[in-house]
Design an enzyme around this catalytic site. Structure first.
Site, PDB file in Angstrom:
ATOM      1  N   ASN A   1      20.729 -12.268 -19.570  1.00  0.00           N
ATOM      2  CA  ASN A   1      19.782 -13.316 -19.942  1.00  0.00           C
ATOM      3  C   ASN A   1      18.426 -12.681 -20.276  1.00  0.00           C
ATOM      4  O   ASN A   1      18.165 -11.536 -19.913  1.00  0.00           O
ATOM      5  CB  ASN A   1      19.652 -14.287 -18.752  1.00  0.00           C
ATOM      6  CG  ASN A   1      18.884 -15.534 -19.129  1.00  0.00           C
ATOM      7  OD1 ASN A   1      18.753 -15.858 -20.316  1.00  0.00           O
ATOM      8  ND2 ASN A   1      18.351 -16.228 -18.148  1.00  0.00           N
TER       9      ASN A   1
ATOM     10  N   ASN B   1      15.618 -12.820 -19.082  1.00  0.00           N
ATOM     11  CA  ASN B   1      14.748 -12.392 -17.977  1.00  0.00           C
ATOM     12  C   ASN B   1      15.309 -11.208 -17.192  1.00  0.00           C
ATOM     13  O   ASN B   1      14.718 -10.795 -16.211  1.00  0.00           O
ATOM     14  CB  ASN B   1      14.488 -13.574 -17.028  1.00  0.00           C
ATOM     15  CG  ASN B   1      15.758 -14.017 -16.305  1.00  0.00           C
ATOM     16  OD1 ASN B   1      16.866 -13.609 -16.664  1.00  0.00           O
ATOM     17  ND2 ASN B   1      15.606 -14.860 -15.296  1.00  0.00           N
ATOM     18  N   LYS B   2      16.452 -10.672 -17.621  1.00  0.00           N
ATOM     19  CA  LYS B   2      17.073  -9.586 -16.855  1.00  0.00           C
ATOM     20  C   LYS B   2      16.527  -8.213 -17.263  1.00  0.00           C
ATOM     21  O   LYS B   2      15.757  -8.103 -18.210  1.00  0.00           O
ATOM     22  CB  LYS B   2      18.594  -9.640 -17.043  1.00  0.00           C
ATOM     23  CG  LYS B   2      19.239 -10.899 -16.439  1.00  0.00           C
ATOM     24  CD  LYS B   2      19.003 -11.009 -14.951  1.00  0.00           C
ATOM     25  CE  LYS B   2      19.804 -12.144 -14.311  1.00  0.00           C
ATOM     26  NZ  LYS B   2      19.387 -13.481 -14.774  1.00  0.00           N
ATOM     27  N   ILE B   3      16.971  -7.172 -16.547  1.00  0.00           N
ATOM     28  CA  ILE B   3      16.433  -5.825 -16.820  1.00  0.00           C
ATOM     29  C   ILE B   3      16.709  -5.405 -18.259  1.00  0.00           C
ATOM     30  O   ILE B   3      15.916  -4.726 -18.890  1.00  0.00           O
ATOM     31  CB  ILE B   3      16.968  -4.776 -15.806  1.00  0.00           C
ATOM     32  CG1 ILE B   3      16.265  -3.434 -15.987  1.00  0.00           C
ATOM     33  CG2 ILE B   3      18.474  -4.633 -15.876  1.00  0.00           C
ATOM     34  CD1 ILE B   3      16.493  -2.449 -14.854  1.00  0.00           C
TER      35      ILE B   3
END
Lengths: 393, 393
Positions: B216, B218-220
């Site tokens: 997603n 917002n992930k790393i």
């Protein structure tokens, strides 16, 4: 001896789909508008995920294009159908009427709700649901009660119906709406294949309380993978957005969710592609219709098959052009499929009818003889937008 | 009077997250590698949808990176979890043990299977499941029978457990595996937040029979929206690919499907982004760990809160950096959240605990006092990779 000349038929398809092409797919996308610009803007601004200006814009422009009040972009057409069923209140063990001649997504979406697909026949005029035959059938098998329509055989409620605008050709919506009204059925249009198709001058997707679109890579326009729910009911639209956004309650930081929701929002990256593609829909449609006209002319000269034409009440996107084999020649179907595909001209029959698949074989169904006839006779032929361009060059 | 100096805390975050920034998000992506090149190649070659070379490549490189046998790319982490549950054989009315302190996807995936989430407590050391407390609990409430583990209260089978590597910090997997073996529980790792996190030197996702990743926004690293199933079981991997591709049986033209399947494949367009991002994971990880070190130093000087450090057995990606408010100061939590967010520094508490949400409030649960304590005390602070760069410039 067959009266179908396989080489003549192959040549007929190639006349339209390109004589020099070594391989031609059934429906491939084309990117000649602002695709680069919009997708690059996503990367440059770092807005690639489920929130962003292209998602908002795509939803607004999609509603404008379809003439609906609201559009909610989702990850694909299957997800759109799944949510449509929830929006109209489908419960476990409800029956949902769907054509047996459809892509698996229609039936799967019903199964995801723990509801039961109930298979309905098609008519040759539209390749979609036959409202008259359906009405006669429901007259025979249903009890109409204050709380809805019940299947006398199974005892289950028949709650909704999902017509499919097959290969882009609208079903006879006015007649179908009458049946829905009489039998208290919620109408959901599976318009996955019919973006750009109009019924009596109005875009498909406007008759259902909610309707589903698809922008898969093989559709008239694509977002890579994607779909949308369109509706003229603003409350349902808001609910659709809520359910597809994990039912998260809006708050600056807190994470609360007020029902079982889904992670179904379309990423901004894919919506960017969608915005660029949607701008080109008028051009795509004109080209699609030019391709179908050419096929129509060419197939006038081919014995044993006929080219399928849009119903008189509709203006179709001709998503997948279709030929119908004469009934006397149906044993030629697989030979046609084998010959064309082996020669790099992709063709395919309709989907295996849903009621023949293992997981749905025990579901309720009416007489499906027209769909079974069409299954033996229909073949889709190459239909990409860019086939029109090659011919001009 | 509070011993937490709100301005000092805000300043501490800003020291790391950028003194000049007007607004700083919790976790924003960064595209400084081959993102545009690969995405452009998708557009130029017209391979944007669910089949394409970047999907294949992303799956191969993801398996290599995580040290698993196979990776199957899907539309998002929720879809990955949903399929993981199906792969280990979850049936309707099975109970699945999950932490109450998790993102909604973990619980929703269980609900999609018509199974029942059974909520488990966390431990402060990892912010994830507490294997010892869980074992004691299962000892009290379970009947172990030849056919599995049964909840004595509800009579239902407890079939599986989904630990979450919260904010990137691995749970104590060796201890948890012992509990799973003893109670015949299928282990599914929710590694949505832990790409790049290692437990005792091996990448998370290798202990579960199947595990779920998320990409997603917002992930790393991100694919816009996306996720993956990883596994060391090749048969399950093949089944995962089949189920996520509408369970279509391979054939040059025929459309047959042999079970209820899903339209869950990741589009090539999104996989292209993923390939470019994955190449940068070593750099991302180094920067993430540098950011967390800085936060650790800075928060040593701030009264009333402590910076959360990875468990001694793990090397974490520090996906979302976390501070814990002292127990004596928990009434300051919302003031901290309000002050920071109003000043353009995005912070958030942990998710509302699952057992407190309306749709899950009647689900079975153990004593959840540690999770409830952590809910009052934990705050996530800005953690984007690019915060490391700004500091260097």
């Amino acid at each position: 001896m067959s009266s179908i000349d396989l080489e003549g038929l192959l040549q007929a398809i190639r006349t339209v789909s390109g004589l020099e092409r070594e391989w031609v797919g059934l429906h491939e996308p084309i990117f000649q508008g602002n695709e680069w610009e919009y997708v690059k803007e996503c990367l440059d601004t770092r807005w690639v995920s489920s929130v962003g200006k292209f998602v908002d814009r795509f939803e607004i422009e999609l509603a404008q294009y379809t003439g609906t009040q609201r559009a909610i972009a989702v990850v694909n057409g299957t997800a759109a159908l799944h949510i449509c069923l929830q929006l109209v209140g489908i419960q476990a063990n409800d029956e949902v009427l769907i054509p047996t001649m459809t892509f698996i997504a229609t039936a799967n979406a019903v199964a995801y709700c723990n509801a039961i697909p109930h298979f309905v026949d098609s008519e040759e005029k539209t390749l979609g649901l036959d409202p008259k035959k359906l009405e006669n059938y429901l007259d025979r098998i249903c009890d109409l009660r204050p709380e809805g329509c019940f299947n006398r055989d199974t005892g289950r409620r028949i709650k909704a119906i999902i017509p499919v605008h097959t290969f882009g050709h609208p079903v006879d919506l006015d007649e179908l709406v009458k049946v829905c009204d009489r039998f208290k059925l919620e109408l959901i249009e599976d318009a996955a294949e019919s973006l750009g198709s109009f019924y009596k001058g109005r875009h498909t997707g406007n008759w259902g309380r909610v309707s589903a679109l698809s922008f898969n890579g093989n559709k008239i326009m694509t977002t890579g993978g994607g779909g949308a729910i369109v509706t003229n009911d603003k409350d349902l639209a808001s609910l659709a957005k809520h359910i597809t956004t994990t039912a998260k309650v809006s708050h600056p930081w807190a994470f609360n969710h007020d029902r079982i929701g889904y992670n179904y929002r379309l990423p901004n990256l894919n919506a960017a592609l969608g915005c660029a593609q949607l701008e080109q829909m008028p051009e795509f449609l004109a080209k699609k219709r030019a391709i179908s006209q050419k096929y129509h002319q060419v197939f006038n000269q081919v014995q044993g098959v006929s080219f399928f034409l849009e119903p008189e009440f509709s203006r179709s996107n001709y998503w997948l052009n279709t030929i119908l084999i004469d009934r006397t020649e149906v044993e030629q179907r697989d030979k046609i499929l084998e010959r064309t595909n082996s020669q790099g001209v992709m063709t395919r029959p309709v989907w295996t009818l849903m009621h023949k698949l293992t997981m749905f074989e025990n579901c309720p169904k009416m007489d499906l003889s027209v769909a079974e006839d069409l299954e033996k006779r229909a073949i889709n032929i190459p239909s990409s937008v860019f086939l029109a361009e090659d011919d001009e060059s």
